[in-house]
Enzyme design. Structure first.
Site, PDB file in Angstrom:
ATOM      1  N   ASP A 161       1.525  22.705  -9.440  1.00 27.81           N
ATOM      2  CA  ASP A 161       0.957  21.561  -8.713  1.00 27.81           C
ATOM      3  C   ASP A 161       1.998  20.536  -8.282  1.00 27.81           C
ATOM      4  O   ASP A 161       1.709  19.346  -8.176  1.00 27.81           O
ATOM      5  CB  ASP A 161      -0.129  20.864  -9.566  1.00 27.81           C
TER       6      ASP A 161
ATOM      7  N   LYS B 200       3.775  22.332  -3.624  1.00 25.87           N
ATOM      8  CA  LYS B 200       4.355  23.468  -2.884  1.00 25.87           C
ATOM      9  C   LYS B 200       3.630  23.700  -1.555  1.00 25.87           C
ATOM     10  O   LYS B 200       4.260  23.923  -0.526  1.00 25.87           O
ATOM     11  CB  LYS B 200       4.269  24.747  -3.747  1.00 25.87           C
TER      12      LYS B 200
ATOM     13  N   GLY C  14      -3.769  26.662  -6.558  1.00 20.90           N
ATOM     14  CA  GLY C  14      -4.493  25.826  -5.605  1.00 20.90           C
ATOM     15  C   GLY C  14      -3.437  25.037  -4.853  1.00 20.90           C
ATOM     16  O   GLY C  14      -2.797  24.156  -5.423  1.00 20.90           O
ATOM     17  N   HIS C  15      -3.192  25.405  -3.623  1.00 20.34           N
ATOM     18  CA  HIS C  15      -2.137  24.758  -2.837  1.00 20.34           C
ATOM     19  C   HIS C  15      -2.779  23.885  -1.760  1.00 20.34           C
ATOM     20  O   HIS C  15      -3.509  24.379  -0.909  1.00 20.34           O
ATOM     21  CB  HIS C  15      -1.214  25.809  -2.217  1.00 20.34           C
TER      22      HIS C  15
ATOM     23  N   GLN D 158       2.258  28.538  -9.183  1.00 20.43           N
ATOM     24  CA  GLN D 158       2.500  27.985 -10.526  1.00 20.43           C
ATOM     25  C   GLN D 158       3.876  27.295 -10.554  1.00 20.43           C
ATOM     26  O   GLN D 158       4.319  26.813  -9.518  1.00 20.43           O
ATOM     27  CB  GLN D 158       2.393  29.074 -11.617  1.00 20.43           C
TER      28      GLN D 158
HETATM   29  P1  GDP Z   1       0.752  22.922  -5.367  1.00 17.18           P
HETATM   30  O1  GDP Z   1      -0.088  23.758  -6.263  1.00 17.18           O
HETATM   31  O2  GDP Z   1       2.181  22.870  -5.801  1.00 17.18           O
HETATM   32  O3  GDP Z   1       0.633  23.284  -3.925  1.00 17.18           O
HETATM   33  O4  GDP Z   1       0.201  21.426  -5.507  1.00 17.18           O
HETATM   34  P2  GDP Z   1      -1.346  20.976  -5.512  1.00 17.18           P
HETATM   35  O5  GDP Z   1      -1.843  21.029  -4.124  1.00 17.18           O
HETATM   36  O6  GDP Z   1      -2.111  21.684  -6.541  1.00 17.18           O
HETATM   37  O7  GDP Z   1      -1.226  19.500  -6.033  1.00 17.18           O
HETATM   38  C1  GDP Z   1      -0.487  18.526  -5.379  1.00 17.18           C
HETATM   39  C2  GDP Z   1      -1.422  17.356  -5.023  1.00 17.18           C
HETATM   40  O8  GDP Z   1      -0.657  16.230  -4.652  1.00 17.18           O
HETATM   41  C3  GDP Z   1      -2.307  17.658  -3.828  1.00 17.18           C
HETATM   42  O9  GDP Z   1      -3.517  16.978  -3.977  1.00 17.18           O
HETATM   43  C4  GDP Z   1      -1.493  17.098  -2.661  1.00 17.18           C
HETATM   44  O10 GDP Z   1      -2.316  16.727  -1.567  1.00 17.18           O
HETATM   45  C5  GDP Z   1      -0.892  15.898  -3.291  1.00 17.18           C
HETATM   46  N1  GDP Z   1       0.434  15.505  -2.792  1.00 17.18           N
HETATM   47  C6  GDP Z   1       1.452  16.291  -2.353  1.00 17.18           C
HETATM   48  N2  GDP Z   1       2.534  15.540  -2.066  1.00 17.18           N
HETATM   49  C7  GDP Z   1       2.199  14.256  -2.333  1.00 17.18           C
HETATM   50  C8  GDP Z   1       2.911  13.014  -2.277  1.00 17.18           C
HETATM   51  O11 GDP Z   1       4.075  12.937  -1.943  1.00 17.18           O
HETATM   52  N3  GDP Z   1       2.220  11.901  -2.670  1.00 17.18           N
HETATM   53  C9  GDP Z   1       0.922  11.936  -3.070  1.00 17.18           C
HETATM   54  N4  GDP Z   1       0.341  10.801  -3.426  1.00 17.18           N
HETATM   55  N5  GDP Z   1       0.228  13.080  -3.143  1.00 17.18           N
HETATM   56  C10 GDP Z   1       0.870  14.230  -2.795  1.00 17.18           C
HETATM   57  P1  IMO Z   2      -0.351  26.200  -8.549  1.00 19.87           P
HETATM   58  O1  IMO Z   2       0.186  27.361  -7.749  1.00 19.87           O
HETATM   59  C1  IMO Z   2      -1.058  24.428 -12.464  1.00 19.87           C
HETATM   60  C2  IMO Z   2      -2.049  27.155 -15.736  1.00 19.87           C
HETATM   61  C3  IMO Z   2      -3.442  27.101 -16.321  1.00 19.87           C
HETATM   62  C4  IMO Z   2      -3.162  27.532 -17.746  1.00 19.87           C
HETATM   63  C5  IMO Z   2      -2.069  28.577 -17.582  1.00 19.87           C
HETATM   64  C6  IMO Z   2      -2.578  30.008 -17.544  1.00 19.87           C
HETATM   65  O2  IMO Z   2      -1.478  25.491  -7.920  1.00 19.87           O
HETATM   66  O3  IMO Z   2       0.777  25.296  -8.952  1.00 19.87           O
HETATM   67  P2  IMO Z   2      -3.952  31.490 -15.843  1.00 19.87           P
HETATM   68  O4  IMO Z   2      -5.193  31.205 -15.072  1.00 19.87           O
HETATM   69  O5  IMO Z   2      -2.772  31.782 -14.991  1.00 19.87           O
HETATM   70  O6  IMO Z   2      -4.160  32.510 -16.915  1.00 19.87           O
HETATM   71  O7  IMO Z   2      -3.639  30.115 -16.618  1.00 19.87           O
HETATM   72  O8  IMO Z   2      -1.439  28.282 -16.349  1.00 19.87           O
HETATM   73  N1  IMO Z   2      -1.979  27.374 -14.275  1.00 19.87           N
HETATM   74  C7  IMO Z   2      -1.652  26.422 -13.390  1.00 19.87           C
HETATM   75  N2  IMO Z   2      -1.388  25.113 -13.573  1.00 19.87           N
HETATM   76  N3  IMO Z   2      -0.955  24.974 -11.237  1.00 19.87           N
HETATM   77  C8  IMO Z   2      -1.197  26.281 -11.047  1.00 19.87           C
HETATM   78  O9  IMO Z   2      -0.970  26.892  -9.854  1.00 19.87           O
HETATM   79  C9  IMO Z   2      -1.611  27.060 -12.147  1.00 19.87           C
HETATM   80  N4  IMO Z   2      -1.952  28.366 -12.304  1.00 19.87           N
HETATM   81  C10 IMO Z   2      -2.167  28.537 -13.613  1.00 19.87           C
HETATM   82  O10 IMO Z   2      -3.975  25.806 -16.243  1.00 19.87           O
HETATM   83  O11 IMO Z   2      -2.612  26.455 -18.468  1.00 19.87           O
HETATM   84 MG    MG Z   3      -1.893  23.582  -7.339  1.00 18.81          MG
END
Ligand code: GDP
Ligand code: IMO
Ligand code: MG
Length: 422
Positions: free
Chosen positions: A14, A17, A41-42, A223
């Site tokens: 998270d 990416k 979840g991207h 991840q």
């Molecule tokens: P990923 O899994 O690495 O793609 O990241 P996620 O989408 O799960 O989580 C990142 C969260 O932070 C999302 O809700 C994005 O919309 C948000 N986000 C990304 N970059 C920024 C930033 O620079 N500032 C803020 N406030 N939110 C951001």
């Molecule tokens: P993105 O790509 C954050 C965490 C889960 C759990 C552990 C194992 O959005 O960054 P799993 O379902 O893979 O067996 O879970 O890994 N986890 C993540 N945490 N971002 C993710 O993906 C994750 N994918 C799995 O919360 O602790």
């Molecule tokens: Mg994510």
């Protein structure tokens, strides 16, 4: 020869990416996911709309980029179908821009059941899995029992499916887990039929030819490095290699064809699910960070745990990935903090160390932090690094010096446009 670049998360996932892949896609011809599955979840934000992708690469919104789901990815046909249909509703031409590896493994309904049964049996030691069936699917892959996308096109598909489900039923009865498979199977088989309209490809050939022909490839990780099956905080990890080497395995691209390695990190840390988290702030400060950063899971909606930036952990991730450039995300979230702490060392069994050791359990390891002056200025409207407050520049330099790697982008908000090139 132009080489493939890799973009991946350096913390516990998270990091942002999805946003950055979307921002960088105009520089690439192909975006390729190499591991993980619908546990990811991207999030992408542009034109006031927010999109969350789980299995589909984050380049899908660009008109020309080809998006590849590599052999290292595990696919849940039901979730995949929903994702594709949502994109089609928005007018995205998914069919012509999405290629799926025949070698990618399928998540069966019983994999999800086993994930749930296994977590339930662990009680307080549970991993905090997203319950998407990730672990059981990779277990069947390495156990040589798995079902792959390429199997869908063969006459033996049903036979292989049934044999695997029989194994799973035995496992579920061992767990004494109640379930109703007949409720789940019809949707799964409908989704398999749906998938047949898509392009199943030998993506290792496709990608290597593309590289040979001068196409620019960006591999998108899911991840983060601290969730890697080998180098993460085992057993509280995911079941794939999330590090740079995973891009080679998960796409069939040789190590000497890898160019830039782009490491994404938040200006602080978060973690969702169980497991050790050295700099965790289980207090009001952590809650403030969670609220400002909207730290709730993109896949499960769970509250993310929050804490200060952990430099020894970041250095470790830079080392195992061979990161060539860093991108710092969510700097704007720290704007309301008078003082910002950064972990520079650990106190580990009575000694001060500056590296991430084997055991990061809180019983053995405590963070040692320094206090830096916050910038106390809204960053979300800034469009140029020249306008960055001096304290933020100092924060950036502090991190670059500690991890000996340059920061090329600082993100100041979730939108595509809130991206500052350094
Ligand atoms: P990923 O899994 O690495 O793609 O990241 P996620 O989408 O799960 O989580 C990142 C969260 O932070 C999302 O809700 C994005 O919309 C948000 N986000 C990304 N970059 C920024 C930033 O620079 N500032 C803020 N406030 N939110 C951001
Ligand atoms: P993105 O790509 C954050 C965490 C889960 C759990 C552990 C194992 O959005 O960054 P799993 O379902 O893979 O067996 O879970 O890994 N986890 C993540 N945490 N971002 C993710 O993906 C994750 N994918 C799995 O919360 O602790
Ligand atoms: Mg994510």
């Amino acid at each position: 020869m132009i080489k493939a670049d890799v973009l991946l998360g350096l913390q516990w996932g998270d990091e942002g990416k999805g946003k950055i892949v979307d921002v960088l896609t105009p520089d690439y011809d192909i975006i390729a996911r190499f591991q993980g599955g619908p546990n990811a979840g991207h999030t992408l934000e542009f034109n006031g709309i927010k999109h969350v992708l789980h299995t589909i690469p984050s380049g899908i919104f660009h008109p020309t980029a080809i998006n590849v789901v590599g052999n290292g990815v595990v696919i849940d046909p039901v979730i995949f179908r929903k994702e594709i249909e949502a994109l089609q509703k928005l007018g995205v031409d998914v069919q012509s821009k999405l290629l799926i590896s025949k070698r990618a493994h399928l998540i069966l309904p019983t994999h999800r059941l086993i994930d749930a049964a296994s977590e339930a049996s662990k009680g307080k030691n549970k991993i905090g899995s997203t319950l998407k069936g990730i672990g059981p699917t990779y277990m069947d892959k390495t156990g040589r029992n798995g079902l792959r996308v390429g199997d869908i096109e063969t006459d033996e598909f049903m036979e292989k499916y049934s044999a695997l489900v029989e194994k799973h039923k035995q496992l579920l009865s061992f767990h004494q887990y109640d379930y109703n498979l007949s409720e789940l199977e019809p949707t799964w088989f409908e989704a398999i039929e749906f998938l047949k309209q898509l392009q199943f490809v030998e993506t290792e050939h496709y990608l290597n030819n593309a590289i040979k022909n001068g196409k620019r490839v960006l591999a998108e990780g899911a991840q983060g490095s601290l969730l890697d099956i080998d180098f993460g905080s085992y057993p509280f990890v995911t079941s794939s290699n999330t590090i740079c080497a995973g891009a080679c395995n998960g796409l069939g691209i040789a190590p000497n064809r890898i160019g830039k390695v782009i490491g994404i990190f938040k200006a602080y840390c978060t973690r969702v699910g169980s497991g050790p988290f050295p700099t965790e702030l289980d207090n009001e400060t952590g809650e403030k960070m969670r609220q400002i950063g909207r730290e709730f899971g993109s896949t499960t909606g769970r509250a993310r745990r929050t804490g200060w930036l952990d430099l020894p952990a970041l250095k470790y991730a830079v080392m195992v990935n061979g990161v060539t450039e860093l991108m710092m995300m969510k700097a704007d979230v720290l704007s309301d903090f008078q003082t910002i702490e950064v972990c520079t060392h650990y106190s580990y069994r009575g000694k001060t160390i500056d590296y991430l050791p084997y055991n990061i359990d809180p019983a053995y390891l405590k963070p040692v932090t320094v206090k830096l002056k916050g910038w106390n200025k809204d960053l979300t409207q800034i469009d140029n690094k020249a306008k960055f407050p001096i304290e933020l520049m100092e924060y950036i330099r502090f991190v670059e010096t500690a991890v000996e790697t340059p920061i090329s982008i600082v993100s100041v908000g979730p939108d595509r446009t809130q991206t500052i090139r350094m």
